[in-house]
Design a protein around this motif. Structure first.
Motif, short mmCIF file in Angstrom:
data_model
loop_
_atom_site.label_atom_id
_atom_site.label_comp_id
_atom_site.label_asym_id
_atom_site.label_seq_id
_atom_site.Cartn_x
_atom_site.Cartn_y
_atom_site.Cartn_z
N THR A 222 0.86 -1.19 0.00
CA THR A 222 0.00 0.00 0.00
C THR A 222 0.88 1.23 0.00
OG1 THR A 222 -0.15 0.05 2.43
CG2 THR A 222 -1.92 -1.11 1.23
N GLU A 223 0.37 2.30 -0.61
CA GLU A 223 1.10 3.58 -0.62
C GLU A 223 0.12 4.70 -0.86
OE1 GLU A 223 3.19 6.02 0.32
OE2 GLU A 223 4.72 4.50 -0.18
N THR A 224 0.16 5.72 0.05
CA THR A 224 -0.71 6.90 -0.07
C THR A 224 0.09 8.17 -0.37
OG1 THR A 224 -0.58 7.38 2.30
CG2 THR A 224 -2.33 5.88 1.56
N PHE A 225 1.40 8.16 -0.17
CA PHE A 225 2.30 9.30 -0.37
C PHE A 225 2.02 10.45 0.58
CE2 PHE A 225 2.04 7.16 -4.53
CZ PHE A 225 3.37 6.85 -4.71
N ASP A 226 1.15 10.24 1.56
CA ASP A 226 0.92 11.32 2.52
C ASP A 226 2.16 11.54 3.39
OD1 ASP A 226 -1.62 11.58 1.53
OD2 ASP A 226 -2.59 10.38 3.09
N GLY A 227 2.99 10.54 3.50
CA GLY A 227 4.22 10.69 4.28
C GLY A 227 5.44 10.93 3.42
N GLY A 228 5.26 11.28 2.14
CA GLY A 228 6.39 11.53 1.27
C GLY A 228 6.78 10.30 0.48
N LEU A 229 8.06 10.27 0.05
CA LEU A 229 8.57 9.19 -0.79
C LEU A 229 9.36 8.16 0.00
CD1 LEU A 229 9.71 11.13 -4.00
CD2 LEU A 229 7.79 9.53 -3.78
N SER A 230 9.00 8.00 1.24
CA SER A 230 9.71 7.03 2.07
C SER A 230 9.51 5.63 1.50
CB SER A 230 9.17 7.09 3.51
OG SER A 230 9.77 6.08 4.29
N GLY A 231 10.62 4.93 1.27
CA GLY A 231 10.58 3.58 0.74
C GLY A 231 10.71 3.50 -0.76
N TRP A 232 10.65 4.62 -1.46
CA TRP A 232 10.76 4.64 -2.92
C TRP A 232 12.20 4.96 -3.33
CZ3 TRP A 232 6.85 3.47 -6.38
CH2 TRP A 232 5.60 3.27 -5.83
N VAL A 233 12.64 4.35 -4.42
CA VAL A 233 14.02 4.48 -4.88
C VAL A 233 14.02 5.04 -6.29
CG1 VAL A 233 16.17 3.27 -5.37
CG2 VAL A 233 14.71 2.50 -3.47
N LEU A 234 14.78 6.14 -6.49
CA LEU A 234 14.93 6.73 -7.82
C LEU A 234 16.01 5.98 -8.59
CD1 LEU A 234 14.83 10.54 -6.95
CD2 LEU A 234 13.03 9.19 -8.05
N SER A 235 15.76 5.73 -9.86
CA SER A 235 16.73 5.01 -10.67
C SER A 235 17.91 5.90 -11.01
CB SER A 235 16.06 4.50 -11.95
OG SER A 235 16.99 3.85 -12.77
N LYS A 236 19.10 5.30 -11.01
CA LYS A 236 20.32 6.04 -11.32
C LYS A 236 20.98 5.53 -12.61
CE LYS A 236 21.33 6.82 -6.42
NZ LYS A 236 22.31 6.62 -5.30
N THR A 237 20.33 4.67 -13.32
CA THR A 237 20.92 4.08 -14.51
C THR A 237 20.47 4.83 -15.76
OG1 THR A 237 21.27 2.00 -15.67
CG2 THR A 237 19.04 2.44 -14.86
N LYS A 238 20.81 4.26 -16.92
CA LYS A 238 20.46 4.86 -18.20
C LYS A 238 19.80 3.80 -19.07
CE LYS A 238 24.43 8.02 -18.25
NZ LYS A 238 25.64 8.46 -19.03
N LYS A 239 19.05 4.27 -20.05
CA LYS A 239 18.48 3.36 -21.04
C LYS A 239 19.58 2.89 -21.98
CE LYS A 239 14.47 4.18 -22.90
NZ LYS A 239 13.46 3.26 -22.32
N GLU A 240 19.47 1.66 -22.42
CA GLU A 240 20.47 1.13 -23.33
C GLU A 240 20.21 1.57 -24.75
OE1 GLU A 240 20.40 -3.07 -22.89
OE2 GLU A 240 21.35 -3.08 -20.90
N GLU A 241 21.30 1.55 -25.55
CA GLU A 241 21.24 1.84 -26.98
C GLU A 241 20.67 3.23 -27.27
OE1 GLU A 241 18.96 -1.25 -28.72
OE2 GLU A 241 20.36 -2.85 -28.14
N MET A 242 21.00 4.21 -26.42
CA MET A 242 20.58 5.59 -26.63
C MET A 242 21.71 6.52 -26.25
SD MET A 242 16.62 5.74 -25.30
CE MET A 242 16.42 7.36 -26.05
N ASP A 243 21.62 7.77 -26.74
CA ASP A 243 22.62 8.78 -26.42
C ASP A 243 22.66 9.01 -24.91
OD1 ASP A 243 24.47 11.02 -27.42
OD2 ASP A 243 23.02 12.10 -26.16
N GLY A 244 23.81 9.33 -24.39
CA GLY A 244 23.99 9.43 -22.95
C GLY A 244 23.05 10.41 -22.28
N ASN A 245 22.92 11.64 -22.85
CA ASN A 245 22.08 12.65 -22.20
C ASN A 245 20.60 12.29 -22.26
OD1 ASN A 245 24.31 14.25 -21.55
ND2 ASN A 245 24.29 15.24 -23.58
N ILE A 246 20.19 11.71 -23.39
CA ILE A 246 18.78 11.36 -23.54
C ILE A 246 18.43 10.13 -22.73
CG2 ILE A 246 17.00 10.72 -25.22
CD1 ILE A 246 18.55 12.23 -27.32
N ALA A 247 19.37 9.21 -22.56
CA ALA A 247 19.10 7.93 -21.92
C ALA A 247 18.99 8.03 -20.40
CB ALA A 247 20.20 6.94 -22.28
N LYS A 248 19.38 9.15 -19.81
CA LYS A 248 19.35 9.28 -18.36
C LYS A 248 17.91 9.28 -17.84
CE LYS A 248 23.65 11.92 -17.86
NZ LYS A 248 24.23 13.20 -17.40
#
Length: 640
Positions: free
Chosen positions: A72-98
């Protein structure tokens, strides 16, 4: 005709009244707008404060699950427990793939529920990826899977998605490296680009023979999904997977698509038992032609293939005034050579051509050529007629062989275990709102969760929804031609009501009285009456020429006749004893003539006007006594 004109006059009057009322309403609105504009500076701050308040007071409490849940998630307490991705998409230009798209936790911009916040995609034309681990993995065994969450396209949507992915459980799952190639078990949610509105349900099925995964797509819903993407309201998306290998997709708790995992997925879960033999080749002598030219047909002797399809019309004649010596185009006399024209580089300058002014008034200019017409002798290239092919063998297809990759999975519900949830999106529109995620197995738990979250948003949105009249006015402001439609829509029932329900003018009711029974009169008197009756008919033919003069003359004639009648009645009473025998002799003739007289008087009575007053009728009856012809004549006077 008069009645129809009267009814149409009322119809037009109704339309004019409605138009005038509409105009007055607009004037009042303009006056109110002027008053509001004068007070705007004084009330602007208060208006800004009231703008964010809902029209009804609601008390929001963070929803809490009422049963067993996997996430369950309501986001009333913020983004606790959520992880932002730090990788890139494959087979794409570096700036666009971020995956550098920005996420925020904030309230809705419209129909806000105080205290209720959600996850908002904020960036445009950027890749976004965020994920979270489930409270406990979901194993596809004997419990249904229910996935539910809310989406609001606050600015509409041009091109982008709002779907979620249930990530497959594995030992090497790292949410910081979550990207488009991360293995998932189920993808579900709305997606749109251009005019293609989709609601995805895709699951990855493992081939039991090869171990490879293939994506299986549910068939598109039969309903129009456009309104859910453009109305800027919060909608509830639900996916239900059952152990009996069936599924349901719901929007706002209404089923929009359902089916079987075995029968309604593309491509099918189980491959066909037989396939076409890839090594089979079509024989060289295989004849697939159902029709062939008749080999016994012979071209007719009079068939000339050299005849042209068009020939000159020999009957055509050159129009008079045709200017043979005048060209169709002449140099422009007003054109001048440009100053920078270099004859050595550009060649000799020539004025541009314009249509010959002399040809405008003439049938044509230049050499006259006969027009072409269809050649009656033209037949074209001769071809033999087609007949059935006696050697036709049908359309060839490769033979079937057993499918070496065939398998039968009778329970595709048993998918790969799910251990995380993620959003991996790209969008050309920002401010996509997500809220109130839940993964569970009980429908009652999901419904209660929806009532505590989405139910409040729906209640506030309904309270803030403008009335039907306001919606019509708003639509007419964007499309002024709708005012005409509104007026006609209102005028039509009013006009029909006036046309069919308005009391029509009653026609005069004529009281056709039966002519009194005639008394016996003398034969000489009958002849005199007939002559007078003929005179009356002549006078009646003249009444259209001068009605006033005829009426005056008729009245004087009637007076003279009444005086004569009174004299004849007196003499008749004196001679009654002496002429008894004559009456007896003429009695038979009088009976026949008085029948004719009665018929004539009846016809004249039918034509009399009902508008005569009772006083005139009494006067006529007293003046005419018991003689029917006199009564008829008197009534004709009243008619005139």
């Amino acid at each position: 005709i008069t009645k129809m004109r009267f009814q149409w006059d009322w119809l037009c009057l109704g339309v004019l009244i409605i138009s005038s009322v509409t105009a007055e309403t607009e004037n009042e609105d303009n006056l109110d707008a002027d008053v509001e504009e004068e007070d705007f500076d004084m009330q602007s701050q208060e208006a800004e404060v009231e703008k964010d308040k809902p029209s009804i007071e609601v008390v929001y409490q963070t929803p809490k699950p009422t049963g067993e849940v996997y996430f369950t998630e309501t986001f009333d307490g913020g983004l606790s427990g959520w992880v932002l991705s730090k990788t890139k998409k494959e087979e794409m230009d570096g700036n666009i793939a971020k995956y550098d798209g920005r996420w925020e936790v904030e309230e809705l911009k419209e129909n806000t529920v105080p205290g209720d916040r959600g996850l908002v995609l904020k960036s445009v034309a950027k890749h976004h990826a965020i994920s979270a681990m489930l409270t406990k993995p979901f194993v596809f065994d004997n419990q249904p899977l229910i996935v539910q969450y809310e989406v609001n396209f606050q600015k509409g949507i041009d091109c982008g998605g709002a779907y979620i992915k249930l990530l497959s459980s594995s030992d090497d799952l790292n949410l910081e490296y979550f990207f488009d190639k991360t293995p998932y078990t189920i993808m579900f949610g709305p997606d749109k680009c251009g005019e293609d509105y989709k609601l995805h349900f895709i699951f990855r099925h493992k081939n039991p023979k090869t171990g490879e995964y293939d994506e299986k797509h549910a068939k598109r819903p039969d309903i129009d999904l456009k309104k859910f993407y453009l109305d800027k309201k919060t909608h509830l998306y639900t996916l239900v997977l059952k152990p009996d290998d069936t599924f349901e997709m719901l929007i706002d708790q209404t089923v929009v698509s359902k089916g079987s995992l075995l029968e309604n997925m593309v491509p099918p879960v189980n491959p066909s038992k037989e396939i076409e033999d890839p090594s089979d080749k079509k024989p060289d002598d295989w004849d697939e032609r159902p029709k062939i030219p008749d080999p016994n047909a012979v071209k007719p002797d009079d068939w000339d293939e050299d005849e042209p399809s068009k020939i000159e019309d020999p009957d055509a004649v050159k129009p008079e005034g045709w200017l043979d010596d005048e060209p169709q185009y002449v140099p422009d006399p007003n054109a001048k050579k440009p100053k920078d024209w270099d004859e050595e580089m550009d060649g000799e300058w020539e004025a541009p051509q314009i249509p010959n002014p002399k040809c405008e008034t003439a049938p044509g200019c230049g050499e006259w050529v006969r027009p072409m017409k269809n050649n009656p002798k033209y037949k074209g290239k001769w071809r033999a007629p087609m007949i059935d092919n006696p050697n036709f063998q049908g359309i060839w297809s490769p033979r079937k062989i057993p499918n070496p990759d065939y398998f039968e999975d009778l329970h595709p519900f048993k998918m790969t275990t799910v251990s995380a949830i993620g959003l991996e999106l790209w969008s050309m529109t920002s401010d996509i709102y997500f809220d109130n995620f839940i993964i569970c197995s009980e429908k009652e738990v999901a419904d209660r969760w929806a009532a505590d979250g989405w139910g409040l948003k729906k209640l506030v949105a309904s309270a803030n929804e403008p009335g039907m009249f306001s919606q019509l006015v708003t639509a007419a402001e964007d499309h002024p031609w709708l005012w005409v439609l509104y007026i006609l829509t209102l005028a039509l029932p009013v006009g029909l009501g006036v046309l069919f329900c308005w009391p029509a003018k009653k026609t005069d009711e004529y009281d056709f009285k039966k002519t009194d029974v005639c008394k016996q009169i003398r034969k000489g008197e009958l002849k005199q009456e007939e002559e007078e009756f003929e005179d009356d008919e002549i006078e009646e033919e003249k009444e259209n020429e001068d009605p006033a003069e005829d009426e005056r003359r008729e009245m004087e004639e009637t007076k003279r006749e009444l005086i004569k009648k009174m004299g004849r009645e007196a003499s008749f009473s004196e001679d009654e004893g002496e002429g008894g025998e004559d009456i007896d002799d003429e009695e038979e003739v009088a009976d026949e003539e008085e029948n004719d007289v009665a018929d004539a008087s009846q016809e004249e009575g039918d034509m009399s006007n009902k508008s005569d007053s009772e006083d005139e009728r009494k006067e006529a009856d007293e003046g005419t006594g018991d003689h029917p012809l006199q009564s008829v004549r008197k009534r004709r006077v009243r008619k005139d």
